[in-house]
Design a protein around this motif. Sequence first.
Motif, mmCIF file in Angstrom:
data_model
loop_
_atom_site.group_PDB
_atom_site.id
_atom_site.type_symbol
_atom_site.label_atom_id
_atom_site.label_comp_id
_atom_site.label_asym_id
_atom_site.label_seq_id
_atom_site.Cartn_x
_atom_site.Cartn_y
_atom_site.Cartn_z
ATOM 1 N N TYR A 46 0.867 -1.167 0.000
ATOM 2 C CA TYR A 46 0.000 0.000 0.000
ATOM 3 C C TYR A 46 0.909 1.225 0.000
ATOM 4 C CZ TYR A 46 -3.322 -3.510 1.660
ATOM 5 O OH TYR A 46 -4.095 -4.644 1.803
ATOM 6 N N PHE A 48 1.444 5.362 -0.442
ATOM 7 C CA PHE A 48 0.744 6.614 -0.274
ATOM 8 C C PHE A 48 1.508 7.738 -0.982
ATOM 9 C CE2 PHE A 48 0.167 3.826 3.385
ATOM 10 C CZ PHE A 48 -1.195 3.598 3.298
ATOM 11 N N ASP A 52 5.123 7.388 2.068
ATOM 12 C CA ASP A 52 4.935 6.385 3.106
ATOM 13 C C ASP A 52 4.343 5.117 2.486
ATOM 14 O OD1 ASP A 52 5.786 8.335 4.860
ATOM 15 O OD2 ASP A 52 3.757 8.912 5.451
ATOM 16 N N ASN A 73 -10.796 3.936 3.428
ATOM 17 C CA ASN A 73 -9.477 4.564 3.433
ATOM 18 C C ASN A 73 -8.727 4.391 4.755
ATOM 19 O OD1 ASN A 73 -9.460 5.803 0.712
ATOM 20 N ND2 ASN A 73 -11.176 6.979 1.541
ATOM 21 N N TYR A 135 -3.432 2.699 9.615
ATOM 22 C CA TYR A 135 -3.240 4.056 9.093
ATOM 23 C C TYR A 135 -4.545 4.562 8.511
ATOM 24 C CZ TYR A 135 -1.605 7.946 6.224
ATOM 25 O OH TYR A 135 -1.431 9.181 5.658
ATOM 26 N N ASP A 136 -5.009 5.682 9.026
ATOM 27 C CA ASP A 136 -6.191 6.366 8.516
ATOM 28 C C ASP A 136 -5.715 7.386 7.483
ATOM 29 O OD1 ASP A 136 -8.420 7.937 8.031
ATOM 30 O OD2 ASP A 136 -9.051 8.033 10.126
ATOM 31 N N ALA A 137 -5.835 7.040 6.200
ATOM 32 C CA ALA A 137 -5.289 7.889 5.142
ATOM 33 C C ALA A 137 -6.037 9.209 5.024
ATOM 34 C CB ALA A 137 -5.319 7.146 3.808
ATOM 35 N N LYS A 138 -7.327 9.211 5.326
ATOM 36 C CA LYS A 138 -8.101 10.440 5.191
ATOM 37 C C LYS A 138 -7.736 11.450 6.279
ATOM 38 C CE LYS A 138 -12.822 11.994 4.295
ATOM 39 N NZ LYS A 138 -14.246 11.589 4.185
ATOM 40 N N ALA A 140 -4.882 11.145 8.053
ATOM 41 C CA ALA A 140 -3.415 11.131 8.171
ATOM 42 C C ALA A 140 -2.984 10.827 9.608
ATOM 43 C CB ALA A 140 -2.802 12.432 7.676
ATOM 44 N N TRP A 243 -7.119 14.611 3.206
ATOM 45 C CA TRP A 243 -7.075 13.514 2.231
ATOM 46 C C TRP A 243 -5.672 13.274 1.686
ATOM 47 C CZ3 TRP A 243 -9.070 9.324 0.536
ATOM 48 C CH2 TRP A 243 -8.748 8.845 -0.729
ATOM 49 N N SER A 244 -5.296 11.989 1.567
ATOM 50 C CA SER A 244 -4.044 11.582 0.930
ATOM 51 C C SER A 244 -4.369 10.563 -0.143
ATOM 52 C CB SER A 244 -3.076 10.971 1.955
ATOM 53 O OG SER A 244 -2.739 11.903 2.931
ATOM 54 N N ILE A 246 -3.800 7.226 -2.526
ATOM 55 C CA ILE A 246 -3.268 5.907 -2.217
ATOM 56 C C ILE A 246 -3.154 5.085 -3.493
ATOM 57 C CG2 ILE A 246 -3.696 3.793 -0.893
ATOM 58 C CD1 ILE A 246 -5.721 6.676 0.101
#
Length: 253
Positions: A46, A48, A52, A73, A135-138, A140, A243-244, A246
């Motif tokens: 995964y 990002f 990361d 996410n 990891y919560d990508a939204k 961060a 937001w990030s 992915i």
Amino acid sequence: MLAVFGKMIANPPVELSLPFKGSGDLKTREEIASIFGLDQPDSTWYKFCNGDFMALSNQDEYATCPRSVVIDNIFCIFNGYLRNTCDLRRRYGLSRQATEAMVVVEAYKVLRDRAPYPADQVIKELDGKFSFVLYDAKAAKLFLARDRDGSAQLHWGVLADGSLVCSDDPKIVRKGCGDRYTPFPPGCLFKSEEGLISFDHPLNKVRGVVREDDEGFSTAVIFQVDLFTRLYSIPRSGSDANWSGITVVEGEN
């Protein structure tokens, strides 16, 4: 498993970055990714947009009980097992097919969306031998935890640029971090905005104890609960989103 996150997201404890005697050659995140890819070529990655990443070997994973999951996410890699999975499924309204990783994601969403809610109370509900990286990508945000007995492996350290490395394989962490790594403390959780917390003693500080040799040089750090130091309060947080992007890649390093 392997997870690498930069300082802006992970905010690792300062004790992990101390210049230890004989720290060795610290690697970059690209180099440790290459090391893991050569050791575990059949892996899911995964990646990002900030560089990361998280990776999981598929060698010991079964299709009926995957150790990784992506929901809304939120990315979670789970190691070990829970004895009370059935009870937790009912508590969080999940189906009978929900895996341990799915249960952990749902528990995290309770923390994120129903704040203020103490993280230690949620992790205390997990009965088993486990460690996980979430990891919560939204938002961060990074979230780690390990069971009380330390039965499931989890190690962490820092790379040359200060990025945090987490893995259940100490050899991988040592190759990337030299001596700037240590076992993740049993019975503890780590949230990027709150730091390291004992879920059995949430009101006591978790300290990094630096070991020194006869010449006074730092050689290692061990994190442990300081039962003589109490915290005034446990910080709370909301659900701010950032937001990030992915990319999910199968079998690539």
